[in-house]
Design a protein around this motif. Structure first.
Motif, PDB file in Angstrom:
ATOM      1  N   VAL A  59       0.845  -1.192   0.000  1.00  0.00           N
ATOM      2  CA  VAL A  59       0.000   0.000   0.000  1.00  0.00           C
ATOM      3  C   VAL A  59       0.883   1.244   0.000  1.00  0.00           C
ATOM      4  O   VAL A  59       2.061   1.185   0.342  1.00  0.00           O
ATOM      5  CB  VAL A  59      -0.939   0.027   1.233  1.00  0.00           C
ATOM      6  N   LYS A  60       0.292   2.363  -0.390  1.00  0.00           N
ATOM      7  CA  LYS A  60       1.009   3.636  -0.330  1.00  0.00           C
ATOM      8  C   LYS A  60       0.675   4.318   0.984  1.00  0.00           C
ATOM      9  O   LYS A  60      -0.479   4.390   1.389  1.00  0.00           O
ATOM     10  CB  LYS A  60       0.607   4.532  -1.496  1.00  0.00           C
ATOM     11  N   HIS A  61       1.712   4.805   1.640  1.00  0.00           N
ATOM     12  CA  HIS A  61       1.541   5.498   2.914  1.00  0.00           C
ATOM     13  C   HIS A  61       2.440   6.727   2.878  1.00  0.00           C
ATOM     14  O   HIS A  61       3.653   6.599   2.693  1.00  0.00           O
ATOM     15  CB  HIS A  61       1.918   4.560   4.065  1.00  0.00           C
ATOM     16  N   HIS A  62       1.845   7.892   3.022  1.00  0.00           N
ATOM     17  CA  HIS A  62       2.583   9.158   2.958  1.00  0.00           C
ATOM     18  C   HIS A  62       3.406   9.271   1.676  1.00  0.00           C
ATOM     19  O   HIS A  62       4.559   9.706   1.698  1.00  0.00           O
ATOM     20  CB  HIS A  62       3.483   9.334   4.182  1.00  0.00           C
ATOM     21  N   HIS A  64       4.682   6.951  -0.271  1.00  0.00           N
ATOM     22  CA  HIS A  64       5.659   5.901  -0.570  1.00  0.00           C
ATOM     23  C   HIS A  64       5.033   4.526  -0.345  1.00  0.00           C
ATOM     24  O   HIS A  64       4.187   4.355   0.531  1.00  0.00           O
ATOM     25  CB  HIS A  64       6.903   6.042   0.317  1.00  0.00           C
ATOM     26  N   TYR A  65       5.496   3.570  -1.136  1.00  0.00           N
ATOM     27  CA  TYR A  65       5.008   2.205  -0.967  1.00  0.00           C
ATOM     28  C   TYR A  65       5.524   1.633   0.344  1.00  0.00           C
ATOM     29  O   TYR A  65       6.646   1.902   0.758  1.00  0.00           O
ATOM     30  CB  TYR A  65       5.455   1.311  -2.132  1.00  0.00           C
ATOM     31  N   THR A  66       4.670   0.846   0.973  1.00  0.00           N
ATOM     32  CA  THR A  66       5.053   0.204   2.219  1.00  0.00           C
ATOM     33  C   THR A  66       4.476  -1.205   2.262  1.00  0.00           C
ATOM     34  O   THR A  66       3.430  -1.479   1.675  1.00  0.00           O
ATOM     35  CB  THR A  66       4.591   1.032   3.445  1.00  0.00           C
ATOM     36  N   PRO A  68       2.760  -4.236   4.246  1.00  0.00           N
ATOM     37  CA  PRO A  68       1.934  -4.386   5.447  1.00  0.00           C
ATOM     38  C   PRO A  68       2.755  -4.968   6.589  1.00  0.00           C
ATOM     39  O   PRO A  68       3.658  -5.771   6.364  1.00  0.00           O
ATOM     40  CB  PRO A  68       0.844  -5.368   5.011  1.00  0.00           C
ATOM     41  N   ARG A  69       2.434  -4.544   7.781  1.00  0.00           N
ATOM     42  CA  ARG A  69       3.178  -5.008   8.949  1.00  0.00           C
ATOM     43  C   ARG A  69       2.868  -6.470   9.220  1.00  0.00           C
ATOM     44  O   ARG A  69       1.882  -6.805   9.855  1.00  0.00           O
ATOM     45  CB  ARG A  69       2.828  -4.156  10.163  1.00  0.00           C
ATOM     46  N   LYS A 138      -6.276  -5.946   0.442  1.00  0.00           N
ATOM     47  CA  LYS A 138      -5.841  -4.740   1.162  1.00  0.00           C
ATOM     48  C   LYS A 138      -6.582  -4.585   2.482  1.00  0.00           C
ATOM     49  O   LYS A 138      -5.985  -4.281   3.513  1.00  0.00           O
ATOM     50  CB  LYS A 138      -6.046  -3.501   0.287  1.00  0.00           C
ATOM     51  N   GLU A 142      -5.142  -4.682   6.317  1.00  0.00           N
ATOM     52  CA  GLU A 142      -5.402  -3.570   7.238  1.00  0.00           C
ATOM     53  C   GLU A 142      -6.024  -4.081   8.534  1.00  0.00           C
ATOM     54  O   GLU A 142      -5.687  -3.613   9.621  1.00  0.00           O
ATOM     55  CB  GLU A 142      -6.318  -2.541   6.582  1.00  0.00           C
TER      56      GLU A 142
END
Length: 145
Positions: A59-62, A64-66, A68-69, A138, A142
């Motif tokens: 996913v994109k976060h701020h 940038h691609y990240t 998932p934890r 997704k 989440e």
């Protein structure tokens, strides 16, 4: 048969590299990611990169691609989510936790999910189509992230 095996190996190698790149540096666009892959000797089209990102649940976060934890998800039993065809997601869990994970997924009432079927460490998640499949992956990440 052999061509499918080689294609799958290339895809798996490319996806491992994508995860490695995203963890190593901020990447903001698919073109930027595609360029890094090409420099690493793994040429890919933008559409392949796009599919890979969706299959990996990136996913994109701020901006940038990240990734998932996985630690949070793994702590709750979910290990992986993989597309299977156009209307099925296969979730892998810690042994014995598939039913509990499926109950959490069902309880979230994710609109794209038609239903779940849990075994010992595997869950089949049914969706209507490819678009719903991507959205559901997704949302499940989440939920467990």
């Amino acid at each position: 048969m052999q061509v499918q095996c080689i294609t799958r190996m290339k895809k798996e190698t490319r996806q491992r590299r994508i995860l490695s790149l995203i963890r190593a540096k901020p990447i903001g666009t698919q073109e930027e990611l595609r360029s890094f892959l090409e420099r690493a000797g793994l040429p890919a089209t933008q559409s392949s990169v796009s599919r890979d990102l969706e299959e990996l649940g990136v996913v994109k976060h701020h901006g940038h691609y990240t990734v998932p934890r996985a630690n949070g998800a793994a702590a709750r039993g979910l290990l992986s989510l993989n597309m299977a065809g156009e209307s099925l997601i296969v979730a892998r869990t810690e042994p014995g936790l598939a039913s509990a994970v499926a109950v959490n997924i069902d309880g979230a009432a994710i609109e794209e999910i038609v239903g779940t079927l849990a075994g010992e460490d595997t869950i089949f998640i049914a969706v209507n189509d490819r678009k719903a499949q991507r959205a559901a992956i997704k949302k499940v990440w989440e939920l467990f992230g």
